[in-house]
Design a protein around this motif. Structure first.
Motif, short mmCIF file in Angstrom:
data_model
loop_
_atom_site.label_atom_id
_atom_site.label_comp_id
_atom_site.label_asym_id
_atom_site.label_seq_id
_atom_site.Cartn_x
_atom_site.Cartn_y
_atom_site.Cartn_z
N UNK A 1 0.83 -1.20 0.00
CA UNK A 1 0.00 0.00 0.00
C UNK A 1 0.87 1.25 0.00
N UNK A 2 2.04 1.15 0.62
CA UNK A 2 2.99 2.26 0.65
C UNK A 2 4.28 1.80 -0.01
N UNK A 3 4.73 2.56 -1.00
CA UNK A 3 5.93 2.21 -1.76
C UNK A 3 7.04 3.19 -1.40
N UNK A 4 8.13 2.67 -0.86
CA UNK A 4 9.27 3.49 -0.47
C UNK A 4 10.38 3.32 -1.51
N UNK A 5 10.64 4.37 -2.28
CA UNK A 5 11.64 4.32 -3.35
C UNK A 5 12.94 5.02 -2.97
N UNK B 1 20.22 20.24 -1.56
CA UNK B 1 20.09 18.79 -1.60
C UNK B 1 19.36 18.26 -0.37
N UNK B 2 19.71 18.79 0.79
CA UNK B 2 19.05 18.36 2.02
C UNK B 2 17.56 18.73 2.00
N UNK B 3 17.26 19.91 1.42
CA UNK B 3 15.86 20.34 1.34
C UNK B 3 15.06 19.39 0.47
N UNK B 4 15.63 19.02 -0.69
CA UNK B 4 14.92 18.11 -1.59
C UNK B 4 14.71 16.75 -0.95
N UNK B 5 15.72 16.26 -0.24
CA UNK B 5 15.62 14.94 0.39
C UNK B 5 14.59 14.95 1.52
N UNK B 6 14.38 16.13 2.12
CA UNK B 6 13.42 16.22 3.22
C UNK B 6 11.98 16.39 2.73
N UNK B 7 11.82 16.60 1.41
CA UNK B 7 10.48 16.86 0.90
C UNK B 7 9.63 15.60 0.83
N UNK B 8 10.24 14.43 0.93
CA UNK B 8 9.47 13.20 1.01
C UNK B 8 8.93 12.67 -0.30
N UNK B 9 9.61 12.95 -1.43
CA UNK B 9 9.12 12.48 -2.71
C UNK B 9 9.50 11.04 -2.99
N UNK B 10 9.96 10.31 -1.99
CA UNK B 10 10.37 8.93 -2.20
C UNK B 10 9.32 7.93 -1.74
N UNK C 1 -0.83 0.06 -11.98
CA UNK C 1 -0.98 0.63 -10.63
C UNK C 1 -0.68 2.12 -10.67
N UNK C 2 -1.44 2.89 -9.89
CA UNK C 2 -1.19 4.32 -9.75
C UNK C 2 -0.88 4.61 -8.28
N UNK C 3 0.31 5.15 -8.04
CA UNK C 3 0.71 5.56 -6.70
C UNK C 3 0.78 7.08 -6.65
N UNK C 4 0.39 7.67 -5.52
CA UNK C 4 0.46 9.12 -5.34
C UNK C 4 1.47 9.46 -4.25
#
Length: 372
Positions: A198-202, A305-314, A366-369
């Motif tokens: 249900x949750x995909x961690x990339x 870089x740290x800001x992007x990594x903290x945005x949670x797009x993974x 499959x569609x993940x958001x």
């Protein structure tokens, strides 16, 4: 949505797309704009008009009301997407027919229309777009090269048979496949049950680019430059495309990728790729010597870089999936399931109901958001 005769693939695609905020904002929300800007005589052939009309109808709820036997007024039970199907399928020998279609192929065809009609405007496909980073390393020198493959909307993955949950059914299929293939006979597709999260961690799959301590290939030794012949582009085709209003660099890119096969194929390539991030960038054929500027090592800003990594797009949450029932993708029936406010709902043409046990393990698309 009503089934027009083997149109369940279309219905499933549209139902899923109009649960994506960017598609809602692009079409139903701006429906009055498209209606007022389109001449009545052109409405039947306008892609944006038909998308807006269909999306507005689906989200209005007017076509999902229960019939009142005591009412003198008829209740519309489902939308008939006749004109939408006509516009999207026009000129395509398969999608203009009444045959069953592959939902994945139809999505890509529909995306081509969206790209074509969103040029220089808001593009809902930006919400689905991603890049794939390719890394190559020499086993002797350990030098590396990185390239980005852009313009991806759907990540196609092979089905790992060894991870199937229904092992007995898969084993029987593989045995039958070997027997029939020896006889030159056709075999139907198997149902492979997989564990779908249900949750995909990339996080572990995110491209990081060249790392500290890695050395890039010298310009003449890059893997993609080794045996690349000089590219001669058809100037006549480039000129024709430029006369249509496209930039020279994008025209060069189109002619190169279609291998000088003519203006029509190059034009189709442009329509499919005009949303690429590098669409209008100076075109450098693969293997051509890089400029001194391109050889300058990129140094990432640590704070950025740290800001992007903290945005949670993974991390992504499963939002919807499309399932297929039948012996092959060209026959059978498609349905879709969509998570609506924490409840799974099945859309089976004009029949819509809550799904207590959605078959997430047997879906096709499959569609993940993003969970950001």
């Amino acid at each position: 949505m009503r089934n027009l005769g083997n149109s369940c693939y279309l219905n499933s695609c549209v139902q899923v797309l109009f649960n994506i905020p960017d598609f809602i904002n692009k079409y139903p929300t701006q429906a009055q704009h498209y209606f007022s800007q389109t001449e009545l005589s052109a409405a039947a052939h306008s892609f944006n008009f038909q998308m807006a009309k269909l999306g507005q109808g689906l989200l209005s709820g007017d076509y999902s009301k229960e019939s009142d036997p005591n009412s003198e007024y008829a209740v519309h039970n489902g939308i008939s997407p006749n004109l939408f199907k006509l516009v999207v399928g026009q000129g395509h020998h398969e999608f203009s027919s009444k045959k069953q279609q592959d939902v994945h192929e139809y999505l890509l065809h529909l995306f081509m229309h969206i790209e074509r009609n969103s040029r220089g405007k808001e593009n809902p496909l930006d919400s689905l777009r991603f890049k794939v980073e390719e890394r190559r390393q020499c086993t002797e020198s350990k030098c590396v090269s990185y390239t980005d493959v852009s313009d991806n909307y759907i990540l196609s993955l092979p089905v790992p048979m060894e991870h199937a949950q229904n092992t007995e059914e898969v084993a029987k299929y593989e045995k039958l496949q070997r027997e029939l293939s020896d006889q030159g006979k056709h075999i139907t597709k198997p149902n492979v049950s997989l564990v779908v999260p249900d949750v995909l961690d990339l996080t572990s799959f995110k491209g990081q680019g060249r790392q500290t301590g890695e050395d890039e290939f010298p310009p003449d030794d890059r893997p993609d430059a080794a045996a690349t012949p000089e590219v001669v582009l058809d100037e006549g085709v480039i000129s024709q495309l430029m006369d249509m209003g496209f930039g020279m660099e994008s025209c060069k890119r189109a002619v190169f990728h279609t291998k000088n096969t003519g203006a029509e194929s190059a034009m189709n390539w442009i329509m499919e790729h005009m949303g690429d991030a590098d669409f209008a960038d100076p075109f450098v054929p693969p293997g051509a010597a890089a400029s001194a500027k391109s050889l300058t090592p990129f140094v990432a800003d640590e704070n950025g870089l740290q800001l992007l990594m903290a945005m949670g797009f993974s991390k992504y949450r499963l939002k919807a999936f499309i399932s297929h029932m039948g012996t092959s993708t060209d026959v059978g029936h498609y349905v879709c399931h969509i998570n609506k406010d924490g409840r799974w709902v099945i859309y089976n043409d004009e029949k819509v109901a809550e799904s207590k046990n959605p078959p997430k393990d047997l879906a096709y698309v499959y569609l993940y958001e993003s969970m950001d």
